[in-house]
Design a protein around this motif. Structure first.
Motif, PDB file in Angstrom:
ATOM      1  N   SER A 108      -5.480   9.755   2.328  1.00 34.53           N
ATOM      2  CA  SER A 108      -5.838   9.583   3.734  1.00 34.53           C
ATOM      3  C   SER A 108      -6.723   8.354   3.904  1.00 34.53           C
ATOM      4  N   ILE A 109      -6.584   7.736   5.071  1.00 34.14           N
ATOM      5  CA  ILE A 109      -7.383   6.565   5.435  1.00 34.14           C
ATOM      6  C   ILE A 109      -7.927   6.794   6.829  1.00 34.14           C
ATOM      7  N   GLU A 110      -9.238   6.632   6.970  1.00 34.42           N
ATOM      8  CA  GLU A 110      -9.883   6.660   8.284  1.00 34.42           C
ATOM      9  C   GLU A 110     -10.360   5.251   8.570  1.00 34.42           C
ATOM     10  N   GLY A 111      -9.482   4.455   9.150  1.00 31.54           N
ATOM     11  CA  GLY A 111      -9.764   3.054   9.422  1.00 31.54           C
ATOM     12  C   GLY A 111      -8.448   2.326   9.605  1.00 31.54           C
ATOM     13  N   SER A 112      -8.524   1.049   9.901  1.00 34.90           N
ATOM     14  CA  SER A 112      -7.302   0.288  10.130  1.00 34.90           C
ATOM     15  C   SER A 112      -6.701  -0.187   8.807  1.00 34.90           C
ATOM     16  N   VAL A 113      -5.400  -0.441   8.852  1.00 34.88           N
ATOM     17  CA  VAL A 113      -4.648  -0.906   7.685  1.00 34.88           C
ATOM     18  C   VAL A 113      -3.996  -2.230   8.052  1.00 34.88           C
ATOM     19  N   GLU A 114      -4.223  -3.256   7.230  1.00 36.92           N
ATOM     20  CA  GLU A 114      -3.597  -4.562   7.428  1.00 36.92           C
ATOM     21  C   GLU A 114      -3.028  -5.022   6.089  1.00 36.92           C
ATOM     22  N   VAL A 115      -1.800  -4.617   5.847  1.00 35.00           N
ATOM     23  CA  VAL A 115      -1.110  -4.840   4.575  1.00 35.00           C
ATOM     24  C   VAL A 115       0.344  -5.201   4.894  1.00 35.00           C
ATOM     25  N   PRO A 116       0.933  -6.179   4.203  1.00 39.86           N
ATOM     26  CA  PRO A 116       2.314  -6.556   4.512  1.00 39.86           C
ATOM     27  C   PRO A 116       3.324  -5.415   4.415  1.00 39.86           C
ATOM     28  N   ASN A 117       3.207  -4.572   3.385  1.00 40.99           N
ATOM     29  CA  ASN A 117       4.159  -3.488   3.175  1.00 40.99           C
ATOM     30  C   ASN A 117       3.417  -2.172   2.992  1.00 40.99           C
ATOM     31  N   VAL A 118       3.839  -1.148   3.731  1.00 37.71           N
ATOM     32  CA  VAL A 118       3.163   0.154   3.692  1.00 37.71           C
ATOM     33  C   VAL A 118       4.203   1.254   3.476  1.00 37.71           C
ATOM     34  N   VAL A 119       3.935   2.108   2.479  1.00 38.54           N
ATOM     35  CA  VAL A 119       4.733   3.311   2.240  1.00 38.54           C
ATOM     36  C   VAL A 119       3.782   4.476   2.452  1.00 38.54           C
ATOM     37  N   LEU A 120       4.004   5.257   3.502  1.00 37.74           N
ATOM     38  CA  LEU A 120       3.038   6.285   3.895  1.00 37.74           C
ATOM     39  C   LEU A 120       3.659   7.679   3.848  1.00 37.74           C
ATOM     40  N   ASN A 121       2.999   8.559   3.111  1.00 34.92           N
ATOM     41  CA  ASN A 121       3.324   9.988   3.104  1.00 34.92           C
ATOM     42  C   ASN A 121       2.105  10.821   3.451  1.00 34.92           C
ATOM     43  N   GLY A 122       0.964  10.178   3.619  1.00 34.78           N
ATOM     44  CA  GLY A 122      -0.286  10.848   3.929  1.00 34.78           C
ATOM     45  C   GLY A 122      -0.711  10.590   5.363  1.00 34.78           C
ATOM     46  N   VAL A 123      -2.028  10.455   5.558  1.00 35.93           N
ATOM     47  CA  VAL A 123      -2.607  10.350   6.897  1.00 35.93           C
ATOM     48  C   VAL A 123      -3.335   9.022   7.070  1.00 35.93           C
ATOM     49  N   VAL A 124      -3.097   8.369   8.201  1.00 33.34           N
ATOM     50  CA  VAL A 124      -3.880   7.199   8.602  1.00 33.34           C
ATOM     51  C   VAL A 124      -4.421   7.462   9.996  1.00 33.34           C
ATOM     52  N   LYS A 125      -5.748   7.449  10.112  1.00 36.33           N
ATOM     53  CA  LYS A 125      -6.403   7.574  11.415  1.00 36.33           C
ATOM     54  C   LYS A 125      -6.929   6.195  11.774  1.00 36.33           C
ATOM     55  N   GLY A 126      -6.052   5.392  12.350  1.00 32.96           N
ATOM     56  CA  GLY A 126      -6.363   4.015  12.694  1.00 32.96           C
ATOM     57  C   GLY A 126      -5.067   3.242  12.859  1.00 32.96           C
ATOM     58  N   ASP A 127      -5.174   1.996  13.281  1.00 34.78           N
ATOM     59  CA  ASP A 127      -3.993   1.174  13.510  1.00 34.78           C
ATOM     60  C   ASP A 127      -3.433   0.632  12.198  1.00 34.78           C
ATOM     61  N   LEU A 187       0.859  -1.180   0.000  1.00 30.91           N
ATOM     62  CA  LEU A 187       0.000   0.000   0.000  1.00 30.91           C
ATOM     63  C   LEU A 187       0.891   1.222   0.000  1.00 30.91           C
ATOM     64  N   SER A 188       0.657   2.129  -0.941  1.00 30.07           N
ATOM     65  CA  SER A 188       1.391   3.380  -1.031  1.00 30.07           C
ATOM     66  C   SER A 188       0.390   4.523  -0.903  1.00 30.07           C
ATOM     67  N   VAL A 189       0.588   5.384   0.077  1.00 31.89           N
ATOM     68  CA  VAL A 189      -0.313   6.511   0.313  1.00 31.89           C
ATOM     69  C   VAL A 189       0.471   7.798   0.098  1.00 31.89           C
ATOM     70  N   SER A 190       0.023   8.604  -0.876  1.00 26.10           N
ATOM     71  CA  SER A 190       0.727   9.851  -1.181  1.00 26.10           C
ATOM     72  C   SER A 190       0.417  10.917  -0.133  1.00 26.10           C
ATOM     73  N   GLU A 191       1.076  12.064  -0.266  1.00 21.73           N
ATOM     74  CA  GLU A 191       0.839  13.179   0.654  1.00 21.73           C
ATOM     75  C   GLU A 191      -0.591  13.700   0.564  1.00 21.73           C
ATOM     76  N   HIS A 192      -1.317  13.377  -0.515  1.00 22.42           N
ATOM     77  CA  HIS A 192      -2.716  13.781  -0.665  1.00 22.42           C
ATOM     78  C   HIS A 192      -3.677  12.725  -0.131  1.00 22.42           C
TER      79      HIS A 192
END
Length: 124
Positions: A57-76, A50-55
Motif C-alpha cells: 500500500s502507498i499513502e501518497g502520490s506515485v510518479e513512475v513511468p510503469n506501474v503494476v498494481l495489485n494493492g492500494v494507492v491512496k493518492g494520484d 513500480l510493482s505493488v503486490s496485494e499486500h
C-alpha cells in the motif's frame, strides 16, 4: 506475470513487514509488499517500474513511468508509460497514464486521464 510486456526486473524490494515513512525515490524496478506513507517517484530513466503486490500500500502520490498494481494507492498516479491494474488494485485518486490495462475487479475512486502521446504532441 501480467501479460505481454510486463517487466519483472527488481532492483529494490520493500518487504511485507516493512513500513516506510517518507518519500521513496528509486531507479530501475521497485517491488512493494509492505507500506509507504509518502510519495513514490522514479528518478532517471524511462524504463523504471513500480510493482505493488496485494499486500502493498502507498499513502501518497506515485510518479513512475510503469506501474503494476495489485494493492492500494491512496493518492494520484502519474505514469507516462503503462499502468496495469490487477484484480486486487484499489486506487483512491486520479490516474494519468500513457497506456492502461484494467483487470475485472480493480477499483478506481477518481478520474482516468490519458496523457497526450509523443506522436500527437509532435504533429500538433
Amino acid at each position: 506475470m501480467f501479460g505481454r510486456d510486463a517487466k519483472q526486473d527488481i532492483d529494490t524490494l520493500i518487504g511485507k513487514t516493512s513500513r516506510v515513512q517518507g518519500d521513496v525515490v528509486f531507479e530501475g524496478g521497485l517491488h512493494l509488499d509492505g507500506s509507504v506513507a509518502g510519495n513514490v517517484r522514479a528518478a532517471g530513466g524511462t524504463d523504471s517500474t513500480l510493482s505493488v503486490s496485494e499486500h502493498g500500500s502507498i499513502e501518497g502520490s506515485v510518479e513512475v513511468p510503469n506501474v503494476v498494481l495489485n494493492g492500494v494507492v491512496k493518492g494520484d498516479i502519474l505514469a507516462s508509460g503503462r499502468v496495469i491494474l490487477g484484480a486486487g488494485a484499489r486506487v483512491q485518486g486520479n490516474v494519468r497514464y500513457g497506456v492502461i490495462e484494467i483487470t475485472l475487479g480493480a477499483e478506481i475512486q477518481g478520474k482516468l486521464a490519458p496523457l497526450p502521446s509523443v506522436a500527437a504532441v509532435k504533429t500538433a
